[in-house]
Motif scaffolding. Sequence first.
Motif, PDB file in Angstrom:
ATOM      1  N   THR A   9       0.843  -1.196   0.000  1.00 14.48           N
ATOM      2  CA  THR A   9       0.000   0.000   0.000  1.00 14.48           C
ATOM      3  C   THR A   9       0.876   1.243   0.000  1.00 14.48           C
ATOM      4  O   THR A   9       1.828   1.331   0.780  1.00 14.48           O
ATOM      5  N   PRO A  10       0.564   2.207  -0.854  1.00 16.71           N
ATOM      6  CA  PRO A  10       1.353   3.446  -0.832  1.00 16.71           C
ATOM      7  C   PRO A  10       1.175   4.193   0.497  1.00 16.71           C
ATOM      8  O   PRO A  10       0.054   4.302   1.010  1.00 16.71           O
ATOM      9  N   PHE A  11       2.283   4.691   1.017  1.00 11.80           N
ATOM     10  CA  PHE A  11       2.235   5.507   2.233  1.00 11.80           C
ATOM     11  C   PHE A  11       1.288   6.683   2.018  1.00 11.80           C
ATOM     12  O   PHE A  11       0.528   7.062   2.919  1.00 11.80           O
ATOM     13  N   ALA A  12       1.294   7.244   0.808  1.00 12.70           N
ATOM     14  CA  ALA A  12       0.429   8.389   0.487  1.00 12.70           C
ATOM     15  C   ALA A  12      -1.053   8.030   0.579  1.00 12.70           C
ATOM     16  O   ALA A  12      -1.893   8.925   0.731  1.00 12.70           O
ATOM     17  N   ALA A  13      -1.393   6.759   0.508  1.00 18.63           N
ATOM     18  CA  ALA A  13      -2.790   6.349   0.612  1.00 18.63           C
ATOM     19  C   ALA A  13      -3.275   6.314   2.060  1.00 18.63           C
ATOM     20  O   ALA A  13      -4.466   6.493   2.313  1.00 18.63           O
ATOM     21  N   ILE A  14      -2.367   6.079   3.002  1.00 17.80           N
ATOM     22  CA  ILE A  14      -2.805   6.013   4.396  1.00 17.80           C
ATOM     23  C   ILE A  14      -2.580   7.312   5.161  1.00 17.80           C
ATOM     24  O   ILE A  14      -3.284   7.600   6.112  1.00 17.80           O
ATOM     25  N   HIS A  15      -1.614   8.110   4.717  1.00 25.39           N
ATOM     26  CA  HIS A  15      -1.297   9.355   5.419  1.00 25.39           C
ATOM     27  C   HIS A  15      -2.523  10.263   5.581  1.00 25.39           C
ATOM     28  O   HIS A  15      -2.754  10.773   6.690  1.00 25.39           O
ATOM     29  N   PRO A  16      -3.336  10.471   4.534  1.00 25.48           N
ATOM     30  CA  PRO A  16      -4.516  11.334   4.728  1.00 25.48           C
ATOM     31  C   PRO A  16      -5.480  10.803   5.781  1.00 25.48           C
ATOM     32  O   PRO A  16      -6.140  11.581   6.474  1.00 25.48           O
ATOM     33  N   HIS A  17      -5.550   9.488   5.931  1.00 26.26           N
ATOM     34  CA  HIS A  17      -6.417   8.902   6.959  1.00 26.26           C
ATOM     35  C   HIS A  17      -5.875   9.194   8.356  1.00 26.26           C
ATOM     36  O   HIS A  17      -6.639   9.466   9.281  1.00 26.26           O
ATOM     37  N   TYR A  18      -4.553   9.131   8.495  1.00 26.49           N
ATOM     38  CA  TYR A  18      -3.927   9.492   9.764  1.00 26.49           C
ATOM     39  C   TYR A  18      -4.233  10.948  10.111  1.00 26.49           C
ATOM     40  O   TYR A  18      -4.600  11.268  11.237  1.00 26.49           O
ATOM     41  N   VAL A  19      -4.070  11.826   9.129  1.00 21.93           N
ATOM     42  CA  VAL A  19      -4.297  13.263   9.348  1.00 21.93           C
ATOM     43  C   VAL A  19      -5.761  13.517   9.697  1.00 21.93           C
ATOM     44  O   VAL A  19      -6.064  14.255  10.645  1.00 21.93           O
ATOM     45  N   ALA A  20      -6.671  12.905   8.957  1.00 21.35           N
ATOM     46  CA  ALA A  20      -8.105  13.102   9.216  1.00 21.35           C
ATOM     47  C   ALA A  20      -8.473  12.628  10.617  1.00 21.35           C
ATOM     48  O   ALA A  20      -9.236  13.295  11.324  1.00 21.35           O
ATOM     49  N   LYS A  21      -7.912  11.500  11.019  1.00 22.99           N
ATOM     50  CA  LYS A  21      -8.180  10.970  12.360  1.00 22.99           C
ATOM     51  C   LYS A  21      -7.732  11.968  13.427  1.00 22.99           C
ATOM     52  O   LYS A  21      -8.459  12.251  14.382  1.00 22.99           O
ATOM     53  N   ALA A  22      -6.540  12.516  13.256  1.00 22.83           N
ATOM     54  CA  ALA A  22      -6.016  13.485  14.222  1.00 22.83           C
ATOM     55  C   ALA A  22      -6.843  14.769  14.214  1.00 22.83           C
ATOM     56  O   ALA A  22      -7.171  15.309  15.273  1.00 22.83           O
ATOM     57  N   GLY A  46      12.096  14.683   3.205  1.00 23.41           N
ATOM     58  CA  GLY A  46      12.066  13.251   2.935  1.00 23.41           C
ATOM     59  C   GLY A  46      10.676  12.665   3.074  1.00 23.41           C
ATOM     60  O   GLY A  46      10.255  11.821   2.272  1.00 23.41           O
ATOM     61  N   LEU A  47       9.956  13.123   4.087  1.00 25.17           N
ATOM     62  CA  LEU A  47       8.588  12.658   4.291  1.00 25.17           C
ATOM     63  C   LEU A  47       7.710  13.104   3.130  1.00 25.17           C
ATOM     64  O   LEU A  47       6.930  12.315   2.588  1.00 25.17           O
ATOM     65  N   GLN A  48       7.876  14.348   2.713  1.00 24.48           N
ATOM     66  CA  GLN A  48       7.080  14.849   1.601  1.00 24.48           C
ATOM     67  C   GLN A  48       7.424  14.107   0.308  1.00 24.48           C
ATOM     68  O   GLN A  48       6.545  13.802  -0.501  1.00 24.48           O
ATOM     69  N   ALA A  49       8.700  13.796   0.106  1.00 20.55           N
ATOM     70  CA  ALA A  49       9.109  13.044  -1.085  1.00 20.55           C
ATOM     71  C   ALA A  49       8.465  11.652  -1.092  1.00 20.55           C
ATOM     72  O   ALA A  49       8.021  11.169  -2.143  1.00 20.55           O
ATOM     73  N   ALA A  50       8.399  11.018   0.071  1.00 21.10           N
ATOM     74  CA  ALA A  50       7.769   9.698   0.158  1.00 21.10           C
ATOM     75  C   ALA A  50       6.287   9.790  -0.207  1.00 21.10           C
ATOM     76  O   ALA A  50       5.743   8.900  -0.872  1.00 21.10           O
ATOM     77  N   LEU A  51       5.651  10.871   0.203  1.00 21.01           N
ATOM     78  CA  LEU A  51       4.243  11.089  -0.159  1.00 21.01           C
ATOM     79  C   LEU A  51       4.109  11.360  -1.653  1.00 21.01           C
ATOM     80  O   LEU A  51       3.266  10.754  -2.325  1.00 21.01           O
ATOM     81  N   ASP A  52       4.940  12.249  -2.167  1.00 19.93           N
ATOM     82  CA  ASP A  52       4.864  12.625  -3.584  1.00 19.93           C
ATOM     83  C   ASP A  52       5.169  11.452  -4.511  1.00 19.93           C
ATOM     84  O   ASP A  52       4.547  11.306  -5.567  1.00 19.93           O
ATOM     85  N   ASP A  53       6.120  10.623  -4.119  1.00 23.19           N
ATOM     86  CA  ASP A  53       6.547   9.486  -4.945  1.00 23.19           C
ATOM     87  C   ASP A  53       5.658   8.259  -4.765  1.00 23.19           C
ATOM     88  O   ASP A  53       5.839   7.258  -5.454  1.00 23.19           O
ATOM     89  N   GLU A  54       4.710   8.351  -3.838  1.00 25.75           N
ATOM     90  CA  GLU A  54       3.779   7.266  -3.559  1.00 25.75           C
ATOM     91  C   GLU A  54       4.490   5.935  -3.316  1.00 25.75           C
ATOM     92  O   GLU A  54       4.104   4.892  -3.841  1.00 25.75           O
ATOM     93  N   VAL A  55       5.534   5.985  -2.493  1.00 28.46           N
ATOM     94  CA  VAL A  55       6.266   4.765  -2.161  1.00 28.46           C
ATOM     95  C   VAL A  55       5.380   3.854  -1.320  1.00 28.46           C
ATOM     96  O   VAL A  55       4.519   4.318  -0.572  1.00 28.46           O
ATOM     97  N   THR A  56       5.601   2.559  -1.447  1.00 29.15           N
ATOM     98  CA  THR A  56       4.847   1.599  -0.644  1.00 29.15           C
ATOM     99  C   THR A  56       5.293   1.690   0.807  1.00 29.15           C
ATOM    100  O   THR A  56       6.380   2.208   1.106  1.00 29.15           O
ATOM    101  N   LEU A  57       4.480   1.157   1.686  1.00 27.18           N
ATOM    102  CA  LEU A  57       4.879   1.114   3.092  1.00 27.18           C
ATOM    103  C   LEU A  57       6.168   0.319   3.252  1.00 27.18           C
ATOM    104  O   LEU A  57       7.024   0.679   4.056  1.00 27.18           O
ATOM    105  N   GLU A  58       6.311  -0.745   2.479  1.00 26.52           N
ATOM    106  CA  GLU A  58       7.534  -1.537   2.552  1.00 26.52           C
ATOM    107  C   GLU A  58       8.752  -0.682   2.203  1.00 26.52           C
ATOM    108  O   GLU A  58       9.744  -0.671   2.930  1.00 26.52           O
ATOM    109  N   ALA A  59       8.667   0.074   1.115  1.00 31.35           N
ATOM    110  CA  ALA A  59       9.779   0.943   0.708  1.00 31.35           C
ATOM    111  C   ALA A  59       9.954   2.100   1.687  1.00 31.35           C
ATOM    112  O   ALA A  59      11.084   2.507   1.981  1.00 31.35           O
ATOM    113  N   PHE A  60       8.847   2.634   2.199  1.00 31.08           N
ATOM    114  CA  PHE A  60       8.905   3.743   3.149  1.00 31.08           C
ATOM    115  C   PHE A  60       9.760   3.366   4.355  1.00 31.08           C
ATOM    116  O   PHE A  60      10.636   4.120   4.776  1.00 31.08           O
TER     117      PHE A  60
END
Length: 119
Positions: A9-22, A46-60
Motif C-alpha cells: 500500500t502506498p504511504f500516500a494512501a494512508i497518510h490522509p487517513h492518519y491526518v483526518a483521524k487526528a 524526505g517525508l514529503q518526497a515519500a508522499l509525492d513518490d507514492e512509495v509503498t509502506l515496505e519501501a517507506f
Amino acid sequence: MAGHRIFGTPFAAIHPHYVAKAERKGRTRAEVDEVIRWLTGYDEAGLQAALDDEVTLEAFFADAPAMNPNATLITGLICGIRVEEIDDPLMQRIRYMDKLVDEVGRGKKMESILRVPKG
C-alpha cells in the motif's frame, strides 16, 4: 513468499487517513508528521518526497533514514494485537506508526508520545 497486502500500500494512501483521524480530535497534520518523523528519521523534505513518490509502506520503512531506538518503548494494543508481540519487523513498524497516530488522536502530550525520558 509474498508479504501482507498492506506492505504494498502506498504511504500516500494512508497518510490522509492518519491526518483526518487526528484533525477530528482537534490535532494537526504537523503533529502526525512529527510522530512519523520521530519514528522513521525522515526530515520534512524526505517525508514529503515519500508522499509525492507514492512509495509503498515496505519501501517507506526500508528507506527510513533511522528507526528511532526508542520505538521499542511503544507498547499496547492496536487492532486487538499487542504491538510489542508482533513477529514480522515490517508489520511491527507499521503498527508502531498506527499506535503513535492513535496516541496523537487521543490527545496525549507529545512528550509522552515521543517517549521523552522523565527527569
